[in-house]
Design an enzyme around this catalytic site. Structure first.
Site, short mmCIF file in Angstrom:
data_model
loop_
_atom_site.label_atom_id
_atom_site.label_comp_id
_atom_site.label_asym_id
_atom_site.label_seq_id
_atom_site.Cartn_x
_atom_site.Cartn_y
_atom_site.Cartn_z
CE LYS A 243 -3.99 -2.01 -0.20
NZ LYS A 243 -4.93 -1.83 -1.31
C1 LIG Z 1 -3.06 -7.27 3.50
C2 LIG Z 1 -3.63 -6.98 2.16
N1 LIG Z 1 -3.50 -7.89 1.20
C3 LIG Z 1 -4.01 -7.70 -0.03
C4 LIG Z 1 -4.71 -6.54 -0.35
C5 LIG Z 1 -5.29 -6.41 -1.73
O1 LIG Z 1 -4.60 -5.51 -2.55
P1 LIG Z 1 -5.42 -4.59 -3.55
O2 LIG Z 1 -6.26 -3.65 -2.71
O3 LIG Z 1 -4.39 -3.89 -4.36
O4 LIG Z 1 -6.31 -5.47 -4.37
C6 LIG Z 1 -4.87 -5.56 0.63
C7 LIG Z 1 -5.67 -4.36 0.34
O5 LIG Z 1 -6.42 -3.86 1.13
C8 LIG Z 1 -4.32 -5.77 1.91
O6 LIG Z 1 -4.44 -4.86 2.88
#
Ligand SMILES: Cc1ncc(COP(=O)(O)O)c(C=O)c1O
Length: 332
Positions: free
Chosen positions: A48
């Site tokens: 993120k």
């Molecule tokens: C720990 C975690 N894994 C995976 C994701 C998924 O990524 P994306 O939001 O880019 O699909 C998030 C997103 O909130 C996350 O916080």
């Protein structure tokens, strides 16, 4: 971003350029070679950081984010940490609407990082005024000189991964990648990374990971939002009860859904077998890879890249706690 081995001007210069590590034992029984992109190496310990920095930098360039401004966001925790970190470095105020599914550690961490945190119920529809979407919108409306990051509906979320994660993987694998396995939440990671890689080689397969209790897989297959798919689940950051526009469903070839139990067990196995201390969605990605392998998705020549989204330290009281695992009935 190119990592500078000398003096860095701030921690923000260390976002991106995360390592790719070969997996040995956890994928031993599967056909092909497997590699993990370890997003915990970002300074905020998750993928993120990439989107938070790209969205904030773009808002600054456009003149939308002015001195003394407030950054507002909905977040399961990781985006919040990244935004709080960036706010500290750049001198902004940070207000976060967080789901009550987020671990207490994550919430405490955000407060420690100087953010104002509003905890909202996870199991209400997105249009409910108590949902974290609505709470964030209201805070944004009421706060003068504020910017709403809106990661679920912000195309810059996709662009951040298109510009960084995708090119990094292409370079690190010297173009050998055949399959990409990615957890889908907002969809920014899978869409941006997948789009870049498919532009380099259209034969690359982009394999999505969804949660049992989420609408994404069914939507991908039918183009219809089926709320009968929605049920409570434990994995934070995976799947959704709405359709985020930050997901480009055309980039994704197929989805697999994983259970809370399987994902938790695989995260613990990944730590034990590979020494990689990663989060709950990492377990989901490993579990989905095994499910894809059982569906004969891979052969001896497959070069599979798994994105491991965050660090295990945020889940000490959840998947890495034996008593929590026992309470959930996840330990036999
Ligand atoms: C720990 C975690 N894994 C995976 C994701 C998924 O990524 P994306 O939001 O880019 O699909 C998030 C997103 O909130 C996350 O916080």
């Amino acid at each position: 971003m190119t990592r500078n081995n000398g003096i860095n001007n701030s921690i923000l210069e260390l976002v991106g350029e995360t390592p790719l590590i070969k997996l040995h034992k956890i994928t031993k029984k599967l056909k092909g070679s497997y590699f993990a992109k370890i997003e915990a190496f970002n300074p905020g310990h998750s993928a993120k950081d990439r989107i938070a920095l790209h969205i904030v930098n773009t808002a600054e360039k456009k003149g939308i984010l002015k001195k003394g401004a407030t950054i507002v966001e909905t977040t399961s925790g990781n985006t919040g940490f990244s935004l709080a970190m960036i706010s500290l470095v750049k001198g902004y105020k940070c207000i976060l609407a967080v789901s009550d599914k987020s671990s207490q550690d994550k919430i405490e961490l955000l407060k420690t990082m100087g953010a104002e945190v509003h905890v909202c119920p996870a199991n209400v529809p997105p249009e409910d005024p108590r949902s974290y979407y609505e709470v964030a919108k209201t805070i944004h409306k009421k706060t003068k000189n504020s910017v709403y990051i809106n990661q679920y509906f912000n195309e810059l979320n996709i662009e951040a991964h298109y510009r960084t994660t995708g090119p990094e993987i292409w370079k690190q694998t010297e173009g050998k990648i055949t399959h990409l396995v990615v957890a889908s939440g907002t969809g920014g990671t899978i869409s941006g990374t997948g789009k870049y890689l498919k532009e380099q080689n259209p034969n690359i397969k982009v394999l999505g990971v969804d949660a049992i209790g989420s609408v994404l897989k069914k939507y991908h297959e039918t183009k219809e939002l089926d709320l009968n798919e929605v049920s409570p689940y434990k994995i934070e950051g995976l799947g959704k009860n709405l359709i985020p526009t930050a997901t480009d469903f055309d980039v994704i070839d197929v989805y697999e859904k994983v259970s809370d139990k399987d994902a938790a067990i695989q995260a613990r196995e990944t730590l034990k077998k590979e020494g990689l201390f990663c989060g709950y969605t990492t377990g989901a990605v490993v579990q989905a890879t095994k499910q894809y392998a059982a569906l004969d998705m891979f052969d001896e020549n497959s070069f599979v890249v798994l994105i491991f989204p965050d660090h295990g330290s945020r889940y000490l009281n959840k998947i890495y706690s034996n008593s929590w695992m026992q309470e959930q009935g996840f330990l036999e």
